[in-house]
Motif scaffolding. Structure first.
Motif, PDB file in Angstrom:
ATOM      1  N   UNK A 123       2.843   2.552  20.242  1.00 20.67           N
ATOM      2  CA  UNK A 123       3.422   1.900  18.935  1.00 20.67           C
ATOM      3  C   UNK A 123       2.999   2.301  17.586  1.00 20.67           C
ATOM      4  N   UNK A 124       1.711   2.411  17.361  1.00 13.47           N
ATOM      5  CA  UNK A 124       0.979   2.991  16.028  1.00 13.47           C
ATOM      6  C   UNK A 124       1.457   4.447  15.845  1.00 13.47           C
ATOM      7  N   UNK A 125       1.739   4.971  16.802  1.00 11.22           N
ATOM      8  CA  UNK A 125       2.020   6.494  16.623  1.00 11.22           C
ATOM      9  C   UNK A 125       3.315   6.449  15.856  1.00 11.22           C
ATOM     10  N   UNK A 126       4.299   5.557  16.289  1.00  6.48           N
ATOM     11  CA  UNK A 126       5.717   5.616  15.719  1.00  6.48           C
ATOM     12  C   UNK A 126       5.552   5.141  14.299  1.00  6.48           C
ATOM     13  N   UNK A 127       4.635   4.247  13.876  1.00  8.36           N
ATOM     14  CA  UNK A 127       4.222   3.511  12.807  1.00  8.36           C
ATOM     15  C   UNK A 127       4.068   4.800  11.565  1.00  8.36           C
ATOM     16  N   UNK A 128       2.972   5.679  12.098  1.00  7.12           N
ATOM     17  CA  UNK A 128       2.459   6.598  11.314  1.00  7.12           C
ATOM     18  C   UNK A 128       3.606   7.533  11.052  1.00  7.12           C
ATOM     19  N   UNK A 129       4.521   7.756  11.749  1.00  5.59           N
ATOM     20  CA  UNK A 129       5.690   8.712  11.802  1.00  5.59           C
ATOM     21  C   UNK A 129       6.686   8.008  10.608  1.00  5.59           C
ATOM     22  N   UNK A 130       6.779   6.606  10.787  1.00  3.16           N
ATOM     23  CA  UNK A 130       7.553   5.859   9.848  1.00  3.16           C
ATOM     24  C   UNK A 130       7.188   6.088   8.338  1.00  3.16           C
ATOM     25  N   UNK A 181       0.811  -1.143   0.051  1.00  5.51           N
ATOM     26  CA  UNK A 181      -0.173   0.053  -0.156  1.00  5.51           C
ATOM     27  C   UNK A 181       0.904   1.374   0.011  1.00  5.51           C
ATOM     28  N   UNK A 182       1.924   1.085   0.786  1.00  5.65           N
ATOM     29  CA  UNK A 182       2.828   2.421   0.693  1.00  5.65           C
ATOM     30  C   UNK A 182       4.262   2.278   0.209  1.00  5.65           C
ATOM     31  N   UNK A 183       4.680   1.112  -0.235  1.00  5.79           N
ATOM     32  CA  UNK A 183       5.785   0.930  -0.627  1.00  5.79           C
ATOM     33  C   UNK A 183       6.907   1.173   0.301  1.00  5.79           C
ATOM     34  N   UNK A 184       6.591   0.903   1.819  1.00  6.33           N
ATOM     35  CA  UNK A 184       7.408   1.127   2.738  1.00  6.33           C
ATOM     36  C   UNK A 184       7.873  -0.496   3.143  1.00  6.33           C
ATOM     37  N   UNK A 197      20.760  19.127   8.729  1.00  7.72           N
ATOM     38  CA  UNK A 197      21.201  17.961   8.366  1.00  7.72           C
ATOM     39  C   UNK A 197      20.189  17.523   7.044  1.00  7.72           C
ATOM     40  N   UNK A 198      19.168  17.862   7.023  1.00  2.00           N
ATOM     41  CA  UNK A 198      18.348  17.546   5.965  1.00  2.00           C
ATOM     42  C   UNK A 198      17.515  16.087   6.199  1.00  2.00           C
ATOM     43  N   UNK A 199      17.115  16.130   7.647  1.00  2.00           N
ATOM     44  CA  UNK A 199      16.404  14.839   8.116  1.00  2.00           C
ATOM     45  C   UNK A 199      14.976  15.308   8.846  1.00  2.00           C
ATOM     46  N   UNK A 200      14.343  14.096   8.809  1.00  3.21           N
ATOM     47  CA  UNK A 200      13.083  14.446   9.550  1.00  3.21           C
ATOM     48  C   UNK A 200      12.860  14.059  10.833  1.00  3.21           C
ATOM     49  N   UNK A 201      12.292  14.795  11.774  1.00  5.36           N
ATOM     50  CA  UNK A 201      12.210  14.739  13.080  1.00  5.36           C
ATOM     51  C   UNK A 201      10.546  14.764  13.429  1.00  5.36           C
ATOM     52  N   UNK A 216       8.755   7.682   4.982  1.00  8.65           N
ATOM     53  CA  UNK A 216       8.834   6.543   4.203  1.00  8.65           C
ATOM     54  C   UNK A 216       8.440   7.321   2.664  1.00  8.65           C
ATOM     55  N   UNK A 217       7.480   8.329   2.614  1.00  7.02           N
ATOM     56  CA  UNK A 217       7.111   8.908   1.515  1.00  7.02           C
ATOM     57  C   UNK A 217       8.193   9.987   0.815  1.00  7.02           C
TER      58      UNK A 217
END
Length: 341
Positions: A327-334, A30-33, A143-147, A338-339
């Protein structure tokens, strides 16, 4: 392929691991993750790093049997703290360690080190956000990264994603809500006739409140979340000490009865509001009319009303704590990260 480094493998880390295993095929389709786990580090459960990849199911089985990850077959074991971050070849640090809310350590040091290595960071730790958000966000941008940190406010209820994505283009004028499920449970039970001490004891029996409940009942947990909202949503540079905070310890059964007789209900409300060019924030018990959208939110549930210039009031209701939910909140952010790869 995202390479994940778990920092903290307690309830939240294990819940996230289980979700990643259960949803592996659907996340890819679904997400290519796609992902692999290159390290798991936990102060109590041990650590293992293998940049070729670890078996999450094996790791979960080991900790469920109280077996140290230092005995994981294959990989380097026993490496802790900043050494583990420097050793692991990871794209994302999943920061879920036990952290002192007053100092925000060791999580802040972990996050800074990950940014220096150009790792994205997903965290459920409130401390670093409440005390050092602006500094950490600036370093991430440099650093060009997500937080990302969805789980710091309402656990898996997607509040920050709602504001960032779905309400894009709207000006947020005010946020007000119930950000601590323990105090909401206690106030609900008091309205049902329990004294404060009885309601607190019930909350402790159900696991909602700690043996020393000060962080909840004195409003400190809600205060940390309010600080995060002020800084993230309203672009301020506040610290918890800048925001007035009053918990529910002075709310008596008489207060509850009097409010009820006037068709009102007590809620511990956190609020941040733009007013005359200033940002006003606070945490306190407030009497609200029963017709208010937050009045019907009872028990160990969280809710936040977001006032915008486009849709007026939007209220989001959902769980504000819980192993699987966080745990699901961490998955949302991942998936948000991922996009972007």
């Amino acid at each position: 392929m995202f390479r994940l480094l778990f920092f903290g493998f307690g309830n939240v880390g294990q819940a996230l691991a289980q979700l990643l295993i259960e949803k592996k095929d659907s996340l890819s389709e679904r997400y290519g993750f796609e992902y692999k786990t290159v390290g798991i580090v936990d102060m109590l459960k041990g650590s293992v790093i293998n940049n070729a990849g670890l078996d999450l199911s094996k790791a979960l089985k080991m900790v469920s049997q109280d077996e140290s990850l230092n005995k994981y077959p294959g990989g380097e074991t026993g490496i802790m703290g900043l050494d583990a971050i420097n050793k692991a070849d990871a794209d994302v640090l999943l920061e879920m360690t036990y952290t002192d809310i007053k100092t925000a350590e060791p999580a802040t040091a972990h996050i800074k080190t990950a940014f220096q290595k150009k790792m994205h960071v997903v965290t459920s730790n409130k401390g670093p956000l409440a005390l050092f958000y602006r500094e950490l966000k600036s370093l991430a941008d440099e650093k060009g990264v997500e937080f990302l940190f969805e789980g710091t406010i309402m656990s898996g209820t997607p509040l920050l994603n709602l504001i960032r994505e779905t309400l894009a283009g709207s000006e947020i004028l005010k946020v007000q809500g119930i950000l601590n499920g323990t105090t909401n449970f206690i106030l609900t039970k008091m309205e049902e006739g329990m004294a404060y001490e009885q309601a607190l004891k019930k909350a402790q029996e159900l696991g909602y409140a700690e043996a020393v409940p000060d962080a909840d009942v004195k409003g400190w947990d809600a205060l940390a979340k309010t600080t995060i909202l002020a800084n993230v949503v309203f672009n301020k540079m506040l610290k918890p000490d800048d925001i007035p905070c009053q918990g529910i310890t002075d709310v008596t059964s008489e207060h509850i009865k009097k409010a009820k007789s006037g068709n009102q209900r007590y809620k511990l409300l956190a609020s941040v509001e733009k007013k005359n060019g200033e940002i006003i924030a606070g945490v306190s018990p407030v009497k609200i009319c029963l017709s208010h959208p937050l009045a019907s939110v009872n028990g160990a549930v969280n809710a936040l009303t977001i006032t915008t210039d486009t849709l007026e009031d939007v209220t989001i209701v959902g769980p504000g704590a819980g192993r699987k939910q966080t745990g699901y909140s961490m998955l949302i952010d991942l998936l948000t990260i991922g996009g972007k790869k």
